[in-house]
Design an enzyme around this catalytic site. Structure first.
Site, short mmCIF file in Angstrom:
data_model
loop_
_atom_site.label_atom_id
_atom_site.label_comp_id
_atom_site.label_asym_id
_atom_site.label_seq_id
_atom_site.Cartn_x
_atom_site.Cartn_y
_atom_site.Cartn_z
N GLY A 124 0.81 -1.23 0.00
CA GLY A 124 0.00 0.00 0.00
C GLY A 124 0.84 1.27 0.00
N ASP A 146 9.70 -6.71 -4.59
CA ASP A 146 8.56 -7.31 -3.87
C ASP A 146 8.42 -8.74 -4.36
OD1 ASP A 146 5.99 -7.79 -2.56
OD2 ASP A 146 5.82 -5.61 -2.48
N ASP A 203 11.84 -12.88 -2.72
CA ASP A 203 11.24 -13.31 -1.46
C ASP A 203 12.26 -12.98 -0.37
OD1 ASP A 203 10.44 -14.65 0.77
OD2 ASP A 203 10.02 -16.55 -0.26
N LEU A 204 11.91 -12.09 0.54
CA LEU A 204 12.87 -11.62 1.54
C LEU A 204 13.30 -12.72 2.51
CD1 LEU A 204 11.47 -8.09 2.46
CD2 LEU A 204 13.33 -8.65 0.91
N GLY A 243 7.52 -6.82 4.19
CA GLY A 243 7.07 -7.59 5.36
C GLY A 243 5.58 -7.43 5.57
N SER A 301 6.59 1.05 13.15
CA SER A 301 5.16 1.40 13.20
C SER A 301 4.82 1.98 14.56
CB SER A 301 4.33 0.15 12.95
OG SER A 301 2.99 0.37 13.32
N ASN A 302 3.74 2.76 14.59
CA ASN A 302 3.24 3.28 15.87
C ASN A 302 2.81 2.12 16.79
OD1 ASN A 302 -0.08 3.35 15.82
ND2 ASN A 302 0.78 3.40 13.79
N TYR A 306 2.40 -7.98 15.72
CA TYR A 306 2.97 -7.15 14.65
C TYR A 306 3.80 -6.00 15.25
CZ TYR A 306 2.68 -3.20 11.37
OH TYR A 306 2.96 -2.09 10.60
N ARG A 315 -8.35 9.16 16.36
CA ARG A 315 -7.01 8.57 16.48
C ARG A 315 -6.17 8.84 15.24
NH1 ARG A 315 -5.44 3.72 14.44
NH2 ARG A 315 -3.35 3.17 15.13
C1 15L Z 1 0.17 0.21 10.75
O1 15L Z 1 1.26 -0.11 11.21
C2 15L Z 1 -0.39 -0.46 9.57
O2 15L Z 1 0.59 -0.94 8.69
C3 15L Z 1 -1.39 0.38 8.82
O3 15L Z 1 -2.15 -0.49 8.01
C4 15L Z 1 -2.30 1.27 9.68
O4 15L Z 1 -3.41 0.56 10.07
C5 15L Z 1 -1.56 1.92 10.83
O5 15L Z 1 -0.61 1.09 11.45
C6 15L Z 1 -2.45 2.48 11.95
O6 15L Z 1 -1.99 2.55 13.08
O7 15L Z 1 -3.58 2.86 11.68
#
Ligand code: 15L
Length: 277
Positions: A12, A32, A49-50, A71, A109-110, A134, A172
């Site tokens: 994405g 990819d 393929d990683l 990933g 990621s958050n 995740y 959020r």
């Molecule tokens: C992420 O890490 C995801 O990859 C993404 O799809 C979102 O959903 C995002 O977090 C989020 O926190 O909304």
């Protein structure tokens, strides 16, 4: 940076970043597992393929810097998270180091800090608090980045990416939204900043309503051009309930921190999301 590798180029964010990176570096190698179509001007396409060591050695060969988006990008079964996001990330970093790559931008990621309560201001120096398997793999990736910076001298930027979609639609995501242009700017800072050891920044635009203080990104020169503020009134008026259970609604990770999302019965309630520093 002559040749930059973009992993996860079919995902994405990857598909859009492939466009925003056009012309930024002499050669962009996009990679990819899925079909990526023909190479554009200044592009090389590397299907890989990683989790396959031969594929890894091939895609990092001759590369100066890597933006690692590849990933799993949402919650999955543990075995898949382990294979792709944990073992796969380690092997990519190791292959990169062996090939002489100098820079990596790691798509964290958050959800590495998703269990902090809403309202607690974070700046990237706090201890991790993952909200799902995740998120746990992203904590690993940040530690992996520190390890490769400290032990092997790579320069690495970990970006805790927020909500990178067209538009923020919940309270959020008003706080965590990032435009593809601003995220690209952060990736370029990770690749192009002359001196870089390992830093953790938040992948978010210039949003007024946020729980994140992006001072490290600003110190590195980040000047976001976009803001979720343009949708704030619309979101306030919409009254659409945010998805997630009581825990998800109490913490920054939202639906990712909710029981239904993780699939496992949870043992705690929303009061477990106490502030910690
Ligand atoms: C992420 O890490 C995801 O990859 C993404 O799809 C979102 O959903 C995002 O977090 C989020 O926190 O909304």
């Amino acid at each position: 940076m002559k040749r930059v590798l973009l992993t996860g180029a079919g995902g994405g964010i990857g598909r859009r970043m492939r466009q925003t990176l056009v012309g930024c570096y002499p050669i962009l190698r996009v990679s990819d597992m899925v079909d990526l179509g023909p190479p554009g001007d200044g592009e090389e396409v590397a299907i890989a393929d990683l989790t396959n060591p031969e594929d890894l050695a091939r895609i990092v060969d001759g590369v100066d810097g890597i933006i690692h988006l590849g990933g799993l990008s949402v919650e999955n079964e543990w075995d898949d998270i382990l294979r792709t996001n944990i073992d796969g990330a380690y092997r990519l970093f190791e292959a990169a180091y062996k090939a002489g790559v100098k820079r990596i931008v790691f798509a964290s990621s958050n959800h590495a800090i998703g269990f902090y309560p809403r309202g607690q201001i974070l700046d990237g120096s706090e201890r991790p608090r993952p909200d799902c398997r995740y998120g746990l793999s992203k904590v690993f990736g940040e530690a992996l980045s520190q390890y490769f910076a400290d032990n092997y001298g790579l320069g690495i930027l970990s970006i805790r990416i927020g909500f990178c979609f067209e538009k923020a639609e919940t309270q959020r995501t008003l706080g965590s939204w990032v435009s593809i242009g601003d995220l690209t700017q952060l990736c370029r800072i990770g690749l192009d900043t002359p001196e870089l050891h390992h830093e953790i920044v938040f992948g978010m635009s210039d949003n007024s309503r946020t729980w994140w203080d992006n001072k490290t990104a600003r110190r590195l020169g980040y000047q976001p051009k976009d803001s979720s503020d343009i949708w704030a009134a619309e979101v306030d008026a919409s009254g659409i309930p945010e998805p997630g259970d009581a825990v998800g609604l109490a913490v920054q990770g939202g639906p990712f921190a909710s029981e239904g999302y993780q699939g496992d019965p949870r043992r705690v309630g929303a009061d477990s999301a106490k502030p910690i520093s």
